[in-house]
Write a protein that holds these residues in place. Structure first.
Motif, short mmCIF file in Angstrom:
data_model
loop_
_atom_site.label_atom_id
_atom_site.label_comp_id
_atom_site.label_asym_id
_atom_site.label_seq_id
_atom_site.Cartn_x
_atom_site.Cartn_y
_atom_site.Cartn_z
N PHE A 194 7.01 -0.27 3.59
CA PHE A 194 5.87 -0.97 3.18
C PHE A 194 4.92 0.27 4.30
O PHE A 194 5.60 1.12 4.92
CB PHE A 194 5.48 -2.38 4.46
N TYR A 195 3.74 0.92 3.31
CA TYR A 195 3.04 1.31 4.16
C TYR A 195 1.18 0.79 4.34
O TYR A 195 1.28 0.87 2.64
CB TYR A 195 2.88 2.81 2.71
N ILE A 238 10.54 3.47 -3.45
CA ILE A 238 9.83 2.85 -3.83
C ILE A 238 8.76 2.36 -2.98
O ILE A 238 9.01 1.32 -1.54
CB ILE A 238 9.88 0.77 -3.85
N GLN A 239 6.94 2.68 -2.98
CA GLN A 239 6.52 1.99 -2.17
C GLN A 239 5.15 1.51 -2.59
O GLN A 239 4.99 0.85 -3.08
CB GLN A 239 5.90 3.08 -1.69
N LEU A 240 5.30 0.22 -0.55
CA LEU A 240 4.87 -0.72 -1.34
C LEU A 240 3.61 -0.52 -0.22
O LEU A 240 3.54 -0.27 1.03
CB LEU A 240 5.56 -2.30 -0.87
N ILE A 241 2.56 -0.11 -0.80
CA ILE A 241 0.94 -0.24 -0.25
C ILE A 241 0.36 -0.93 -0.19
O ILE A 241 0.15 -1.89 -1.28
CB ILE A 241 0.67 0.92 -1.20
N GLY A 242 -0.51 -1.58 1.14
CA GLY A 242 -0.90 -2.75 1.30
C GLY A 242 -1.20 -2.77 2.65
O GLY A 242 -1.38 -1.63 3.36
N THR A 243 -1.45 -3.44 3.57
CA THR A 243 -2.40 -3.90 4.80
C THR A 243 -0.84 -4.55 5.17
O THR A 243 -0.48 -5.60 4.37
CB THR A 243 -2.45 -5.17 4.50
N LEU A 244 -0.74 -3.99 6.32
CA LEU A 244 0.56 -4.64 7.41
C LEU A 244 -0.16 -5.62 8.31
O LEU A 244 -1.48 -5.09 9.18
CB LEU A 244 1.44 -4.08 8.26
N ALA A 245 0.21 -7.16 9.15
CA ALA A 245 -0.51 -7.48 9.63
C ALA A 245 -0.31 -6.76 10.96
O ALA A 245 1.32 -5.97 11.42
CB ALA A 245 0.76 -8.49 9.92
N ARG A 305 9.47 12.41 3.37
CA ARG A 305 9.22 11.08 2.97
C ARG A 305 7.91 11.18 2.85
O ARG A 305 7.43 12.48 3.78
CB ARG A 305 9.33 9.90 3.96
N TYR A 306 7.27 10.48 2.47
CA TYR A 306 5.26 10.71 2.09
C TYR A 306 5.12 10.51 3.33
O TYR A 306 4.89 8.97 3.55
CB TYR A 306 5.35 9.71 0.32
N LYS A 330 0.83 -7.73 2.78
CA LYS A 330 -0.43 -8.57 1.74
C LYS A 330 -0.43 -7.08 0.67
O LYS A 330 -0.76 -6.07 1.04
CB LYS A 330 -2.16 -8.12 2.22
N TYR A 336 11.64 -1.66 4.35
CA TYR A 336 11.58 -2.84 4.09
C TYR A 336 13.38 -3.17 3.03
O TYR A 336 13.39 -2.03 2.18
CB TYR A 336 11.06 -3.50 2.80
N SER A 340 0.29 9.58 3.30
CA SER A 340 -0.92 9.92 3.30
C SER A 340 -1.64 11.55 3.86
O SER A 340 -2.70 11.55 3.08
CB SER A 340 -1.88 9.07 2.88
N ASP A 396 3.53 -10.74 6.82
CA ASP A 396 2.68 -10.28 7.79
C ASP A 396 2.74 -8.92 6.82
O ASP A 396 2.49 -7.78 7.28
CB ASP A 396 4.16 -9.54 8.35
N TYR A 401 2.40 11.85 -2.77
CA TYR A 401 4.05 12.68 -2.36
C TYR A 401 4.39 14.06 -2.95
O TYR A 401 4.73 14.73 -3.73
CB TYR A 401 4.89 11.01 -1.86
N SER A 442 -0.84 -2.31 -3.87
CA SER A 442 -0.17 -1.45 -4.86
C SER A 442 0.89 -0.72 -4.56
O SER A 442 1.26 -0.60 -3.93
CB SER A 442 -1.55 -0.06 -5.35
#
Lengths: 134, 134
Positions: free
Chosen positions: B88-89, B127-134, B69-70, A121, B99, B72, A119, A70, A124
């Motif tokens: 969450f991202y 705080i960016q929580l990177i992962g998979t959203l349902a 905001r950021y 996972k 969140y 990708s 909801d 970012y 990072s």
DNA sequence: GTGATTGCAAATTTTTTGCAAGATA
DNA sequence: TATCTTGCAAAAAATTTGCAATCAC
């Protein structure tokens, strides 16, 4: 220099001189945009164009050698540090400084994992510390 | 509607219908880019152009009503949530979900402040929580 | 009324793409 | 050699700017 070549190979890409130079520049700069890389390298590589730099950076992201990061201005930045980490960011000067602190990363990761979210996972974390850099 | 008008006033800007509509759309969307806002509003405001939307969003950032905001991808996003927070991202879908967890924000803020850093003055955290959203 | 804001058009900046020539494994 | 990559040029996408007409206070 051999290490970079291997690294590129291991990620499934052909190790062209341009890619080696670009990855090496990224290591040197840590965090850079396509035009910074182009400028950085146009002394050594006059034929290198920004289109190629974009292509190469994109393929590096695809193979996990780099991540996008970012910035508050409207440009894409790339970062050699692909792991969860924190960094300081000063909006005034648009400067980024990595803050390597695995304890902080662990603190956040453990906290989020302990929440039992169904909801999401977590993969990072990227902790941006916004403020004023001396 | 009155609240938005006041909010804009309080931040030192004139409350034009465009600004009210844009801020209201931002509240509805939470997190949006200039073209999302333009599209969102062009039914109500056919004369509204993306240039104006950029100008307005920029003035909102300047007066603290929004933050950038950021993402990708290569676009600027704006966020009505100007406070320290986590989100969450999911890079696959390019989705952001706020969140709200002040405990997490406090955890990070306190940790960083306890480090006694001399070359950095913390303002806020993202705080960016990177992962998979349902 | 006066200075700020809008909207249009056009310029600028950033990123992506098509394709022929060249390089890599 | 077969495939992938580069470099050029040009297109597309995103953002910014200049300026006259209009609006908010």
């Amino acid at each position: 220099m051999e290490t970079i070549k291997e690294k590129i190979h291991q990620s499934g890409l052909k190790a062209t001189p341009q890619r080696i130079a670009i990855y090496s520049a990224m290591q040197r700069l840590g965090h850079a945009s396509a035009d910074m890389i182009t400028e950085e390298l146009n002394g050594i590589f006059p034929s290198l164009t920004i289109a190629t730099v974009y292509n190469v950076l994109e393929s590096f992201v695809g193979s996990g050698l780099l991540v996008r990061r970012y910035s508050s201005n409207n440009k894409m930045y790339f970062d050699v540090n692909t792991y969860s980490h924190a960094h300081f960011y000063d909006p005034e000067s648009n400067r980024h400084v990595d803050y390597e602190d695995q304890e902080l990363v662990k603190l956040v990761t453990d906290y989020v994992n302990s929440r039992g979210l169904t909801d999401f996972k977590l993969d990072s974390v990227d902790i941006q510390l916004i403020g004023t850099l001396a």
